[in-house]
Design an enzyme around this catalytic site. Sequence first.
Site, PDB file in Angstrom:
ATOM      1  N   ASP A  81      72.983  49.017  32.311  1.00  0.00           N
ATOM      2  CA  ASP A  81      74.023  49.111  31.287  1.00  0.00           C
ATOM      3  C   ASP A  81      74.395  47.726  30.767  1.00  0.00           C
ATOM      4  O   ASP A  81      74.331  46.739  31.498  1.00  0.00           O
ATOM      5  CB  ASP A  81      75.257  49.792  31.886  1.00  0.00           C
ATOM      6  CG  ASP A  81      76.233  50.251  30.828  1.00  0.00           C
ATOM      7  OD1 ASP A  81      75.806  50.463  29.674  1.00  0.00           O
ATOM      8  OD2 ASP A  81      77.422  50.405  31.147  1.00  0.00           O
ATOM      9  N   ASN A 118      72.406  60.051  25.212  1.00  0.00           N
ATOM     10  CA  ASN A 118      72.146  58.925  24.309  1.00  0.00           C
ATOM     11  C   ASN A 118      71.691  59.353  22.912  1.00  0.00           C
ATOM     12  O   ASN A 118      71.685  58.541  21.988  1.00  0.00           O
ATOM     13  CB  ASN A 118      71.114  57.973  24.907  1.00  0.00           C
ATOM     14  CG  ASN A 118      71.655  57.127  26.043  1.00  0.00           C
ATOM     15  OD1 ASN A 118      70.903  56.649  26.891  1.00  0.00           O
ATOM     16  ND2 ASN A 118      72.969  56.930  26.080  1.00  0.00           N
TER      17      ASN A 118
END
Length: 241
Positions: A19, A67
């Site tokens: 991330d 996503n």
Amino acid sequence: MVKPIRQTDGPDHVAIIMDGNGRWATQRGRPRLFGHHAGAKRVREVVEACPDLGVKYLTIFAFSTENWKRTQVEVAGLMSLFRRYITKETRALKAENVRVRFIGDRPRLDAKLRKLMDDLEEHTCHCDGVNLTIALNYGGRDEVARATQRLARDVRDGKLDPESIDEETLPRYLDTCVLPDPDLVIRTSGEARISNFLLWQSAYAEYEFVETLWPDFGAEEMTRLVHAYGKRDRRFGAVAQ
């Protein structure tokens, strides 16, 4: 059966939620895809660090089922990045004896990317060094739902007795059925959540949430976290004597 208390020098299986690519790019006044490209370069460094650390399995979270909610430009850029990464890295991964697997729901991915994924798995299937698993269009809940569908079909077809189903049954239907559960899960960028990653498999994993953004994460920090893991007592619900 209660698992014994185990103190270990290091994890066999490390899973990473990579991330912070977008924030890394934004901090530098660049588009988010710039950060994703920088993050992709870090994967090789971490993979190459695994053998010396005794890490046999590395699973990385590349693209989640959630996503797809990102902008069309970013999603298209990520899909292009995945295709380029596989094309560029196939020879090096095979030369370094890295076996690659992909987990996740493949049908939504485009045909060219799926073909590259299949080819990479085939080209590295005889490698017996680090086992690199790439979670692509993956979500933990989605994985459990798909596994349950397969299990239900086997019950319907008479291949599985419903009365025989226990907590050891479902893992055989998961995408990770040939992998051991992760010992250590790392999330970069300072966020302290698991984001639908390996939900079933990580029931007894140790977690490390680090402030480092993924494009700045490398072998040195990986080494520190692996060594810190070795100092932990893993009780699995038991009590230290």
